[in-house]
Each structure stands twice: as structure tokens, then as C-alpha cells.
Design a protein around this motif. Sequence first.
Motif, PDB file in Angstrom:
ATOM      1  N   SER A 181      14.313  -7.769 -36.060  1.00  0.00           N
ATOM      2  CA  SER A 181      15.169  -9.044 -35.948  1.00  0.00           C
ATOM      3  C   SER A 181      13.959 -10.259 -35.683  1.00  0.00           C
ATOM      4  CB  SER A 181      16.229  -8.640 -34.860  1.00  0.00           C
ATOM      5  OG  SER A 181      15.595  -8.378 -33.626  1.00  0.00           O
ATOM      6  N   SER A 207      18.372  -5.700 -25.083  1.00  0.00           N
ATOM      7  CA  SER A 207      18.510  -6.918 -24.334  1.00  0.00           C
ATOM      8  C   SER A 207      18.410  -6.930 -22.931  1.00  0.00           C
ATOM      9  CB  SER A 207      19.649  -7.851 -24.797  1.00  0.00           C
ATOM     10  OG  SER A 207      19.704  -9.074 -24.310  1.00  0.00           O
ATOM     11  N   GLY A 264      15.402  -6.442 -31.793  1.00  0.00           N
ATOM     12  CA  GLY A 264      16.328  -5.334 -32.868  1.00  0.00           C
ATOM     13  C   GLY A 264      15.123  -4.594 -33.797  1.00  0.00           C
ATOM     14  N   LYS A 267      21.485  -7.779 -32.084  1.00  0.00           N
ATOM     15  CA  LYS A 267      20.052  -7.537 -32.505  1.00  0.00           C
ATOM     16  C   LYS A 267      19.902  -6.421 -33.436  1.00  0.00           C
ATOM     17  CE  LYS A 267      17.643  -9.539 -28.562  1.00  0.00           C
ATOM     18  NZ  LYS A 267      16.823  -9.142 -27.124  1.00  0.00           N
ATOM     19  N   GLY A 311      18.808  -1.837 -30.861  1.00  0.00           N
ATOM     20  CA  GLY A 311      18.772  -3.289 -30.169  1.00  0.00           C
ATOM     21  C   GLY A 311      18.721  -2.965 -28.767  1.00  0.00           C
ATOM     22  N   SER A 330      11.421 -10.280 -24.602  1.00  0.00           N
ATOM     23  CA  SER A 330      11.603  -9.761 -25.964  1.00  0.00           C
ATOM     24  C   SER A 330      10.574  -8.619 -26.421  1.00  0.00           C
ATOM     25  CB  SER A 330      11.748 -10.740 -26.870  1.00  0.00           C
ATOM     26  OG  SER A 330      10.611 -11.532 -26.937  1.00  0.00           O
ATOM     27  N   GLY A 342      22.199 -12.035 -34.197  1.00  0.00           N
ATOM     28  CA  GLY A 342      21.019 -11.557 -33.200  1.00  0.00           C
ATOM     29  C   GLY A 342      19.707 -11.554 -34.009  1.00  0.00           C
ATOM     30  N   CYS A 393      22.486  -6.981 -27.267  1.00  0.00           N
ATOM     31  CA  CYS A 393      21.661  -5.826 -27.804  1.00  0.00           C
ATOM     32  C   CYS A 393      22.358  -5.319 -29.253  1.00  0.00           C
ATOM     33  CB  CYS A 393      21.420  -4.832 -26.778  1.00  0.00           C
ATOM     34  SG  CYS A 393      23.138  -3.721 -26.521  1.00  0.00           S
TER      35      CYS A 393
END
Length: 135
Positions: free
Chosen positions: A72, A114, A98, A61, A112, A118, A93, A58
Motif C-alpha cells: 500500500s 495500523s 499493507g 490497508k 494490514g 508506518s 488505505g 488496518c
Amino acid sequence: MKTKPMLEAVEAKAIGEAAQAEAARNGWAVSIAVVDDGGHLLWLQRLDGAAPISAQICQHKARTAALGRRESRLYEESINGGRFAFLSVPLEGMLEGGVPIVVDGQCVGAVGVSGVKSSDDVRIARAGIDALDSR
């Protein structure tokens, strides 16, 4: 010389907590990072059950979104579309998740996330950013 807004600790915390609330509402175990416009960490939370690696992903990102001034996922899409030269970019990332934080047309940082799909990582990040807009 131009002036621009900057994220302070109170905004980073509000963004992070709103993102965390969105993840909790959906029962998602994720890690969330908020960075400034230079990609430097301001806030980080790894929720219970989130994989330890997600705390690193994270941040990467978020840093990619802040430094690139774009989501991202655009890097990921370029690579998947055959622009393999992006693999040599000094960012780690280049995956969806992101999202830059833009205030008055200026990128002031990024979020970001994670840990889940996604597209849901992005949903969580945007929920955090929306909290800044509602203040």
C-alpha cells in the motif's frame, strides 16, 4: 484454467497471531487485519490500547494491498510524488502498512497493520507473513 493457492482460516490465524506476537514483543498497541485476495476480512485483532480507528485503518490497508497486488505504501509514495490522480482511486488505505501475501507468485491476500510508525506497521505485517513461509 489456472489454479492457485488460497488462504484458509488456519493460515489466516497463524499469520495474524505471528504478527500479534511481533507487536507484543515490541510493546506496540496496534490493530492487525488479514484479508483474502479479494480484500475480504479473514482475521482481525485490535490489541489492548490500540486506538479504535486503527481497527478500520488496518483493514483498508490490507484491502488496498490485496486488490492492488502491491504494498500500500506505493500508492502513498505516488501521491506524495505528485500523482494526485491516485486520490480518485476507490481505495481508502493508500498508506504504508499493507503488505500482500504472495505464494507461488500469486497474491493470495494481504496483511494490514495500523497503530505505530508506518515502517513498524510493515515490520509487524512481514513477521506475520514470514510465519506462513516457515510452515
